[in-house]
Design an enzyme around this catalytic site. Structure first.
Site, short mmCIF file in Angstrom:
data_model
loop_
_atom_site.label_atom_id
_atom_site.label_comp_id
_atom_site.label_asym_id
_atom_site.label_seq_id
_atom_site.Cartn_x
_atom_site.Cartn_y
_atom_site.Cartn_z
N SER A 110 -4.15 -2.35 7.84
CA SER A 110 -5.48 -2.64 8.33
C SER A 110 -5.41 -3.65 9.48
CB SER A 110 -6.36 -3.13 7.16
OG SER A 110 -7.71 -3.21 7.53
N ASP B 2 -9.41 7.99 6.19
CA ASP B 2 -9.74 6.58 6.44
C ASP B 2 -11.07 6.50 7.17
OD1 ASP B 2 -9.85 3.90 7.08
OD2 ASP B 2 -7.94 3.85 8.16
N HIS C 51 -8.34 4.18 3.26
CA HIS C 51 -7.87 3.10 4.12
C HIS C 51 -6.79 2.25 3.47
CE1 HIS C 51 -8.03 0.27 7.41
NE2 HIS C 51 -8.34 -0.73 6.59
#
Length: 446
Positions: free
Chosen positions: A259, A351, A385
């Site tokens: 991330s 995602d 994600h």
């Protein structure tokens, strides 16, 4: 049912008449068997079996754990014993519940929080998660009679792994070292927007033969409380600390980021020397939410286009289209073409935090356009994600600090769980190949 002859404790005195033995009905005891027994590392597969059931008896298995803040996570599945009264989750398909089909580790990866939008995190790796497993009669998850129960500890530090808090110059981190003497391949480990210091991925990787520096970069100790600016000199200091450590192999180290941590790992590999290998998990190719500084250079953040935020049917925000493309705002593009690192890009194709697959492809295009090695890209369909170490439950939605609202992170539980098992092995293989060291494989399974 088995019939046993039970002699009650002697309560008579000499000379009293002898009482005949009593016949009582006693159920055959079911046993819940776990392998490894008692404890295991979180990323290790766990074999679960039940013995002593009636032939083809319907049962429900339940699993539960509480995180360090008291939040409860649970899963359950319905099964049927075989003709011998045995049940092995590696051979018997679940007939429904939190998951269905042949899923030996489903009772862990399918756990859901009792508290909505709560992500399972391990905050103190020195203590285990305690998983309670129960076998209930019948197919009612909350109504059946308890037949067997077991408690299992899932640890985050393999026996002998060393945990060393680091306060060196400005660096605030924790170094994890394998049990035996080094030197080991070194990795800097970065998490995302929550700030603070998360150690669970680093501690698990240390059990696989790596020296891993879990690095905080804001909202921890005396580091800045906010993330308005990211100065690469701080990360450079961390890389140099790791490179100079006597138990870390030279001449270079790796960097692992997810991330926001993936975005920063990409910037580190682009600006800094000494990084031989980089694994980016659902990272951005552009600066997001803050300016990146290195010496006299600046990378400004891409624009957030709030008019592109959509609402889901569950009342969550979907922000996947909300960031301006770095192809439009070129100044925000991290100069990956400067990097001499080898890259592995791990992508969840569902995602919804941002366009991870698009970013990975743009990284690849730019590297190749400048004569650099094509990165390895692995895409996982229906993965979201937060691609974590194996068996962490899917975090499908939650609070996004930049957006200031609950957003959907995407993903479906089963394919996301499969992605985590594969990604974990892929990144270890990649780092061993490019940083040196002896690969250690524990056969992972779902």
């Amino acid at each position: 049912m088995g019939v046993e002859r039970v002699v009650p404790p002697a309560t008579t005195t000499p000379g009293d008449p002898v009482q005949p033995p009593q016949l009582v009905q006693r159920e055959m005891a079911a046993t819940l068997s776990l392998e490894p027994a008692g404890r295991s590392c979180w990323d290790e597969p766990l074999s679960i079996a039940v013995r002593g059931l009636a032939p083809e008896q319907p049962v429900t298995l339940r699993a539960a754990l509480r995180d360090e803040r008291g939040a409860l996570f649970r899963a359950h599945a319905r099964y049927r014993a075989d003709a011998h009264g045995q049940l092995d989750l590696a051979r018997a398909p679940a007939l429904g519940g939190s998951f269905a089909g042949l899923e030996p580790m489903g009772l862990l990866w399918a756990m859901e929080p009792e508290r909505p939008l709560w992500r399972l995190l391990k905050r103190d790796v020195r203590t285990p998660f305690v998983v309670e497993l129960e076998v209930l009669d019948g197919h009612e998850p909350d109504g059946g009679r308890l037949l067997a129960r077991a408690v299992h500890e899932r640890h985050f530090m393999a026996p002998g792994v060393r945990r060393v808090p680091v306060r060196e110059g400005r660096v605030r981190a924790t170094l994890f070292l394998p049990p035996e003497p080094g030197p080991f391949p070194g990795i800097v480990d970065l998490f995302g927007l929550g700030g603070g210091l998360l150690e669970y991925r680093a501690s698990l990787l240390a059990g696989k033969g790596f020296a891993v520096l879990a690095l905080a970069y804001y909202n921890y100790d005396d580091l800045p409380k906010g993330m308005e600016t990211m100065r690469m000199e701080y990360f450079e200091e961390a890389v140099n600390y790791l490179l100079s450590h006597p138990e870390v192999k030279s001449p270079g180290v790796g960097v692992l980021g997810i991330s926001k941590g993936g975005e920063l790992a990409l910037a580190m590999a682009s600006f800094l020397k000494g990084i031989k290998a980089a694994v980016i998990i659902n990272g951005s190719v552009a600066a997001v939410g803050n300016t990146i500084y290195y010496k006299d250079e600046t990378i400004p953040p891409v624009s957030l286009l709030r008019n592109r935020v959509r609402m889901t049917k569950d009342g969550l925000q979907d922000v996947v289209d909300a960031l301006q493309s770095p192809l439009v705002e070129q100044k925000s593009f991290i100069p990956v073409e400067r990097s001499d690192s080898t890259f592995l890009l791990l992508v969840g194709q569902d995602d919804h935090n941002w366009k991870s697959e698009f970013y990975a492809n743009e990284i690849s295009k730019r590297l190749q356009a400048h004569g650099k090695e094509k990165p390895q890209i692995i895409c996982y369909p229906e993965a979201g994600h937060y691609i974590e170490p194996p068996y962490f439950p899917l975090c499908k939605a939650g609070m996004h600090l930049l957006v200031g609202a609950n957003i959907t992170f995407g993903g479906e539980p089963k394919p996301h769980a499969m992605a985590q098992v594969d990604a974990w092995q892929q990144l270890q293989t990649f780092f061993h190949k490019h940083l040196g060291g002896e690969e250690r494989t524990i056969p992972a399974k779902l």
